[in-house]
Each structure stands twice: as C-alpha cells, then as structure tokens.
Design an enzyme around this catalytic site. Structure first.
Site, PDB file in Angstrom:
ATOM      1  N   TYR A 114       0.805  -1.222   0.000  1.00 51.94           N
ATOM      2  CA  TYR A 114       0.000   0.000   0.000  1.00 51.94           C
ATOM      3  C   TYR A 114       0.842   1.279   0.000  1.00 51.94           C
ATOM      4  O   TYR A 114       0.286   2.378   0.016  1.00 51.94           O
ATOM      5  CB  TYR A 114      -0.937   0.004   1.205  1.00 51.94           C
ATOM      6  CG  TYR A 114      -1.836  -1.199   1.237  1.00 51.94           C
ATOM      7  CD1 TYR A 114      -2.916  -1.302   0.371  1.00 51.94           C
ATOM      8  CD2 TYR A 114      -1.591  -2.256   2.109  1.00 51.94           C
ATOM      9  CE1 TYR A 114      -3.733  -2.418   0.376  1.00 51.94           C
ATOM     10  CE2 TYR A 114      -2.405  -3.377   2.128  1.00 51.94           C
ATOM     11  CZ  TYR A 114      -3.472  -3.449   1.258  1.00 51.94           C
ATOM     12  OH  TYR A 114      -4.281  -4.557   1.259  1.00 51.94           O
TER      13      TYR A 114
ATOM     14  N   HIS B 140      -4.941   5.977  -0.891  1.00 54.04           N
ATOM     15  CA  HIS B 140      -5.539   5.838   0.438  1.00 54.04           C
ATOM     16  C   HIS B 140      -4.508   6.086   1.547  1.00 54.04           C
ATOM     17  O   HIS B 140      -4.878   6.210   2.709  1.00 54.04           O
ATOM     18  CB  HIS B 140      -6.125   4.438   0.575  1.00 54.04           C
ATOM     19  CG  HIS B 140      -7.433   4.367   1.287  1.00 54.04           C
ATOM     20  ND1 HIS B 140      -8.286   5.438   1.482  1.00 54.04           N
ATOM     21  CD2 HIS B 140      -8.071   3.306   1.864  1.00 54.04           C
ATOM     22  CE1 HIS B 140      -9.365   5.034   2.132  1.00 54.04           C
ATOM     23  NE2 HIS B 140      -9.252   3.753   2.382  1.00 54.04           N
TER      24      HIS B 140
ATOM     25  N   PHE C 246      -4.927  -1.445   9.701  1.00 54.33           N
ATOM     26  CA  PHE C 246      -5.633  -1.249   8.446  1.00 54.33           C
ATOM     27  C   PHE C 246      -6.691  -0.179   8.663  1.00 54.33           C
ATOM     28  O   PHE C 246      -7.148   0.070   9.777  1.00 54.33           O
ATOM     29  CB  PHE C 246      -6.213  -2.548   7.861  1.00 54.33           C
ATOM     30  CG  PHE C 246      -5.142  -3.427   7.280  1.00 54.33           C
ATOM     31  CD1 PHE C 246      -4.676  -3.222   5.997  1.00 54.33           C
ATOM     32  CD2 PHE C 246      -4.570  -4.436   8.044  1.00 54.33           C
ATOM     33  CE1 PHE C 246      -3.664  -4.003   5.468  1.00 54.33           C
ATOM     34  CE2 PHE C 246      -3.559  -5.226   7.528  1.00 54.33           C
ATOM     35  CZ  PHE C 246      -3.101  -5.010   6.237  1.00 54.33           C
TER      36      PHE C 246
ATOM     37  N   ASN D 104      -9.877   0.384   8.188  1.00 57.48           N
ATOM     38  CA  ASN D 104     -11.205   0.224   8.777  1.00 57.48           C
ATOM     39  C   ASN D 104     -11.207   0.064  10.292  1.00 57.48           C
ATOM     40  O   ASN D 104     -12.270   0.096  10.906  1.00 57.48           O
ATOM     41  CB  ASN D 104     -11.924  -0.960   8.135  1.00 57.48           C
ATOM     42  CG  ASN D 104     -12.168  -0.739   6.660  1.00 57.48           C
ATOM     43  OD1 ASN D 104     -11.903   0.335   6.123  1.00 57.48           O
ATOM     44  ND2 ASN D 104     -12.672  -1.753   5.997  1.00 57.48           N
TER      45      ASN D 104
ATOM     46  N   ASN E 200     -13.992   5.099   5.777  1.00 55.25           N
ATOM     47  CA  ASN E 200     -14.048   4.061   6.808  1.00 55.25           C
ATOM     48  C   ASN E 200     -13.072   4.280   7.960  1.00 55.25           C
ATOM     49  O   ASN E 200     -13.367   3.915   9.100  1.00 55.25           O
ATOM     50  CB  ASN E 200     -13.841   2.681   6.188  1.00 55.25           C
ATOM     51  CG  ASN E 200     -15.033   2.260   5.361  1.00 55.25           C
ATOM     52  OD1 ASN E 200     -16.167   2.639   5.645  1.00 55.25           O
ATOM     53  ND2 ASN E 200     -14.788   1.488   4.320  1.00 55.25           N
TER      54      ASN E 200
END
EC number: 3.1.1.29
Length: 189
Positions: free
Chosen positions: A15, A20, A66, A68, A114
């Site tokens: 990532y 994001h 992460f 969320n 989120n």
C-alpha cells in the site's frame, strides 16, 4: 499543549504511496526534517514517534490496524496518554475533493471514509480536527476500492507531493500559532 497527529493509511509495502495512504505520506513528510523515525508499537497497534516542537510534546502515529480499524489505535493512544479529542488532528484522503486540494475541518461526519468512521465510533464523537487531502474520484469504470488502493499517475503524483509540502507548512504553522481556525483560513484550498 500536547498534540496527537494521526495519519491514516494501510500498513505494508503493498500500500506504500497509494492514494488511500496520503495520511501516512503526510506524516512522513512532516517528521522527515525532525530527524526522528517511526517505530512499531504493538501496544497501540501503530507506528509512533514523539518529539518536541516549539517546546511542545507532539505525537505522530500511523495506525497499523488497516484503515477500517484505525479508531482502535487512536482510542488506545488517547487513553494511555490521557489526551482529549481537542488534542487530536487526523490527516486523511478524500475522494470528493480534487486531487491535491486541502481542507481543514474542525468537526463533521465521516463522509463515507471508513478510517474516520472507525475513529468516530471508537472515541464517541466527530468533534475533532482534521486535514483532508483530495485524491479525486475514479474515472471510467474503475471501482472505488481499486482506485484508492492504486498509486497516483505521474501528473497527480507531482500534485500530491506539492500538496504534502503545503500540509507540512500548515501543520508547522498550526503548531506555532496553536490556532486551528487561523490555520484553516490560511491554508484551506
């Protein structure tokens, strides 16, 4: 004044520098000239660094839960250090803003993000300062998930790196003035 500045993103090289993860990228940019390094803190489920800026203790964290579940790390950190939501600033990506735009807000809903939903759920309020960095919306038929987990194209990458410089200046301005509203007026846009 002690502050907790949180950058949102997803952990792991998969990532790294994705849309994001602009929250992580912003923190990396802010701490780079301070000659400090993030270290993994399993207690808080985050990479953390603490330093003094203008004589004030500043904590920077990148949750490793992460996106969320980011609120778990934020809640644990606030509780452990006896900090309040007034001490919190969260930096994160926003799909509904043009690539590279910055928006400072003092409160508000999650707006479909989120990571912010998780923080609101865990700390029990949406009344905290935040810095949103525009990443734009997907074009064509690309799904939102694939878009936010994708890297910036070359043009947008240049825009984002310039934006991260502006975020760095804004955060440092805020830490000097201790006035989020004044920082909003100077740097929104």
């Amino acid at each position: 004044m002690t502050k907790l500045i949180v950058g949102l993103g997803n952990p792991g090289s998969k990532y790294h520098e994705t849309k994001h993860n602009v929250g992580f990228m912003a923190l990396d940019r802010i701490v780079k000239p301070l000659n400090v390094q993030f270290t993994e803190n399993k207690t808080f489920k985050a990479e953390t660094v603490a330093t003094f800026i203008n004589g004030e203790k500043i904590y920077f964290i990148k949750p490793t839960t992460f996106m969320n579940a980011s609120g778990l790390a934020v809640r644990a950190f606030l509780a452990y250090y006896n900090l309040t939501v007034e001490d919190l600033i969260v930096i994160y990506d926003d799909l509904d803003m043009e690539v590279g735009k910055i928006r400072f807000r003092q409160k508000g809903s999650a707006g479909g993000h989120n990571g912010i939903k998780s923080i609101i759920k865990e700390i029990g309020t949406q009344e905290f300062d935040r810095i949103k960095i525009g990443i734009g919306r997907p074009k064509d038929k690309m799904t939102v998930v694939n878009y936010v987990l994708g890297k910036f194209d070359k043009k947008d990458e240049i825009t984002i790196f310039n934006t991260l410089d502006k975020v760095d200046k804004a955060v440092n301005y805020y830490l000097q003035t201790k006035n989020f509203e004044q920082t909003m007026q100077k740097f929104n846009g």
